[in-house]
Scaffold this motif. Sequence first.
Motif, PDB file in Angstrom:
ATOM      1  N   HIS A  78       0.844  -1.208   0.000  1.00 15.21           N
ATOM      2  CA  HIS A  78       0.000   0.000   0.000  1.00 15.21           C
ATOM      3  C   HIS A  78       0.879   1.258   0.000  1.00 15.21           C
ATOM      4  N   THR A  79       2.063   1.121  -0.559  1.00 17.11           N
ATOM      5  CA  THR A  79       3.098   2.165  -0.686  1.00 17.11           C
ATOM      6  C   THR A  79       3.827   2.417   0.636  1.00 17.11           C
ATOM      7  N   TYR A  80       4.894   3.183   0.546  1.00 16.84           N
ATOM      8  CA  TYR A  80       5.734   3.422   1.730  1.00 16.84           C
ATOM      9  C   TYR A  80       5.237   4.581   2.587  1.00 16.84           C
ATOM     10  N   LYS A  81       4.839   5.669   1.916  1.00 15.83           N
ATOM     11  CA  LYS A  81       4.425   6.857   2.682  1.00 15.83           C
ATOM     12  C   LYS A  81       2.987   7.267   2.426  1.00 15.83           C
ATOM     13  N   HIS A  82       2.254   6.445   1.698  1.00 10.20           N
ATOM     14  CA  HIS A  82       0.841   6.715   1.421  1.00 10.20           C
ATOM     15  C   HIS A  82       0.577   8.021   0.660  1.00 10.20           C
ATOM     16  N   PRO A  83       1.326   8.281  -0.409  1.00 12.69           N
ATOM     17  CA  PRO A  83       1.036   9.475  -1.216  1.00 12.69           C
ATOM     18  C   PRO A  83      -0.094   9.179  -2.205  1.00 12.69           C
ATOM     19  N   ASN A  84      -0.621  10.237  -2.805  1.00 13.07           N
ATOM     20  CA  ASN A  84      -1.554  10.064  -3.914  1.00 13.07           C
ATOM     21  C   ASN A  84      -0.712   9.789  -5.160  1.00 13.07           C
ATOM     22  N   LEU A  85      -0.688   8.534  -5.574  1.00 16.28           N
ATOM     23  CA  LEU A  85       0.193   8.139  -6.679  1.00 16.28           C
ATOM     24  C   LEU A  85      -0.207   8.769  -8.005  1.00 16.28           C
ATOM     25  N   ALA A  86      -1.481   9.138  -8.122  1.00 13.81           N
ATOM     26  CA  ALA A  86      -1.957   9.745  -9.371  1.00 13.81           C
ATOM     27  C   ALA A  86      -1.229  11.056  -9.650  1.00 13.81           C
ATOM     28  N   GLY A  87      -0.651  11.645  -8.605  1.00 12.87           N
ATOM     29  CA  GLY A  87       0.059  12.909  -8.784  1.00 12.87           C
ATOM     30  C   GLY A  87       1.557  12.715  -8.965  1.00 12.87           C
ATOM     31  N   LEU A  88       2.002  11.474  -9.034  1.00 13.22           N
ATOM     32  CA  LEU A  88       3.442  11.209  -9.116  1.00 13.22           C
ATOM     33  C   LEU A  88       3.849  10.662 -10.480  1.00 13.22           C
ATOM     34  N   GLY A  89       5.117  10.874 -10.803  1.00 12.65           N
ATOM     35  CA  GLY A  89       5.675  10.318 -12.041  1.00 12.65           C
ATOM     36  C   GLY A  89       5.976   8.838 -11.876  1.00 12.65           C
ATOM     37  N   GLN A  90       6.260   8.183 -12.987  1.00 10.77           N
ATOM     38  CA  GLN A  90       6.456   6.732 -12.973  1.00 10.77           C
ATOM     39  C   GLN A  90       7.556   6.275 -12.033  1.00 10.77           C
ATOM     40  N   GLN A  91       8.685   6.978 -12.043  1.00 11.64           N
ATOM     41  CA  GLN A  91       9.796   6.532 -11.196  1.00 11.64           C
ATOM     42  C   GLN A  91       9.465   6.692  -9.714  1.00 11.64           C
ATOM     43  N   SER A  92       8.725   7.749  -9.379  1.00 10.07           N
ATOM     44  CA  SER A  92       8.323   7.936  -7.979  1.00 10.07           C
ATOM     45  C   SER A  92       7.351   6.849  -7.544  1.00 10.07           C
ATOM     46  N   VAL A  93       6.468   6.455  -8.452  1.00 15.86           N
ATOM     47  CA  VAL A  93       5.525   5.376  -8.144  1.00 15.86           C
ATOM     48  C   VAL A  93       6.307   4.094  -7.857  1.00 15.86           C
ATOM     49  N   LEU A  94       7.276   3.795  -8.722  1.00 11.73           N
ATOM     50  CA  LEU A  94       8.069   2.580  -8.513  1.00 11.73           C
ATOM     51  C   LEU A  94       8.860   2.641  -7.214  1.00 11.73           C
ATOM     52  N   ARG A  95       9.390   3.829  -6.898  1.00 12.18           N
ATOM     53  CA  ARG A  95      10.152   3.950  -5.646  1.00 12.18           C
ATOM     54  C   ARG A  95       9.273   3.639  -4.441  1.00 12.18           C
ATOM     55  N   GLU A  96       8.049   4.128  -4.445  1.00 12.07           N
ATOM     56  CA  GLU A  96       7.112   3.854  -3.343  1.00 12.07           C
ATOM     57  C   GLU A  96       6.829   2.359  -3.214  1.00 12.07           C
ATOM     58  N   LEU A  97       6.585   1.729  -4.359  1.00 13.45           N
ATOM     59  CA  LEU A  97       6.260   0.297  -4.344  1.00 13.45           C
ATOM     60  C   LEU A  97       7.481  -0.547  -3.978  1.00 13.45           C
ATOM     61  N   ASP A  98       8.633  -0.190  -4.545  1.00 13.00           N
ATOM     62  CA  ASP A  98       9.835  -0.991  -4.307  1.00 13.00           C
ATOM     63  C   ASP A  98      10.279  -0.934  -2.844  1.00 13.00           C
ATOM     64  N   ALA A  99      10.238   0.272  -2.274  1.00 11.40           N
ATOM     65  CA  ALA A  99      10.662   0.405  -0.877  1.00 11.40           C
ATOM     66  C   ALA A  99       9.750  -0.422   0.034  1.00 11.40           C
ATOM     67  N   THR A 100       8.487  -0.497  -0.325  1.00 13.97           N
ATOM     68  CA  THR A 100       7.518  -1.244   0.485  1.00 13.97           C
ATOM     69  C   THR A 100       7.712  -2.744   0.299  1.00 13.97           C
ATOM     70  N   ASN A 101       7.882  -3.189  -0.948  1.00 16.32           N
ATOM     71  CA  ASN A 101       8.172  -4.608  -1.184  1.00 16.32           C
ATOM     72  C   ASN A 101       9.414  -5.027  -0.415  1.00 16.32           C
ATOM     73  N   GLU A 102      10.409  -4.145  -0.441  1.00 15.97           N
ATOM     74  CA  GLU A 102      11.682  -4.484   0.192  1.00 15.97           C
ATOM     75  C   GLU A 102      11.521  -4.650   1.707  1.00 15.97           C
ATOM     76  N   ILE A 103      10.837  -3.724   2.352  1.00 18.48           N
ATOM     77  CA  ILE A 103      10.713  -3.829   3.819  1.00 18.48           C
ATOM     78  C   ILE A 103       9.830  -5.029   4.199  1.00 18.48           C
ATOM     79  N   ILE A 104       8.827  -5.312   3.389  1.00 14.29           N
ATOM     80  CA  ILE A 104       7.980  -6.487   3.669  1.00 14.29           C
ATOM     81  C   ILE A 104       8.813  -7.766   3.512  1.00 14.29           C
ATOM     82  N   TYR A 105       9.604  -7.815   2.451  1.00 16.87           N
ATOM     83  CA  TYR A 105      10.432  -9.009   2.239  1.00 16.87           C
ATOM     84  C   TYR A 105      11.459  -9.172   3.349  1.00 16.87           C
TER      85      TYR A 105
END
Length: 254
Positions: A113-140
């Motif tokens: 559900h992302t790392y910092k809970h931003p509105n992803l619709a307002g973010l660029g592609q790389q920022s979206v991936l950073r949110e998802l990746d950081a969250t996948n990483e901490i969960i893993y």
Amino acid sequence: MKDVSRRSLVLGAGAAAGGLMLPALPAIAAPQTGLPKDINGNDAITITRGIASRKWVAMTFDDGPHPKNTPQLLDILKARRIRATFYVIGWRVKAYPDIIRRMVAEGHEIGNHTYKHPNLAGLGQQSVLRELDATNEIIYRTTGKMPVTMRPPYGALYQSQRSFVATNRRMPTILWSVDPADWRRPGVSVVANRIVAQAHPGAIVLAHDIHWPTIAAMPPALDALIKQGYGFTTVSRILGLKDWSKLKFTPRTS
Ligand SMILES: [Zn+2]
């Protein structure tokens, strides 16, 4: 897990799901309030409900874990042998790792559900991936397991973004078909009644375990659904996918 490189985690995320082998699901009649306006129904990357051939629902809880409410909710679920799905926020996973490990130990599914809970619709592609990746990483790193689905904060993700996420991280966007609007805190019985009234076979129910009244609404809501003959399962299972916890994700160590 210390020597696992970030890059291997990033590229491996979602791969465990086997590449979105989602079954064809019935189209929904009309998007409900709160869902993005650019969806017409289930497709391979945008999911609002699961398989309806069984009388079951997937309870989903967003925005946690919460140090007091979430353990209480886990007790409520455990007493009824109900498995649910938690769309957790990355920084909260880091703050409350024991709660996440308890979720996994008790058979629940963890989603991104992302790392910092931003509105992803307002973010660029790389920022979206950073949110998802950081969250996948901490969960893993916390559980040894990799989430296979994501839910955008506020349900906000454009079609092009959902497609981008599915292509680059193989994660479908999981929305919902039942929304009690519990975050508005309409009262315990209103939340419970809305969930029961809107429930249907294959429902994906949206709720938030950071709000105490939502926790209090669960025993009456769950017991009413049980009485109506409903069973409960995780998001992966209601979509006909394998149990997320049985999927093997093997990161490269270089
Ligand atoms: Zn949220």
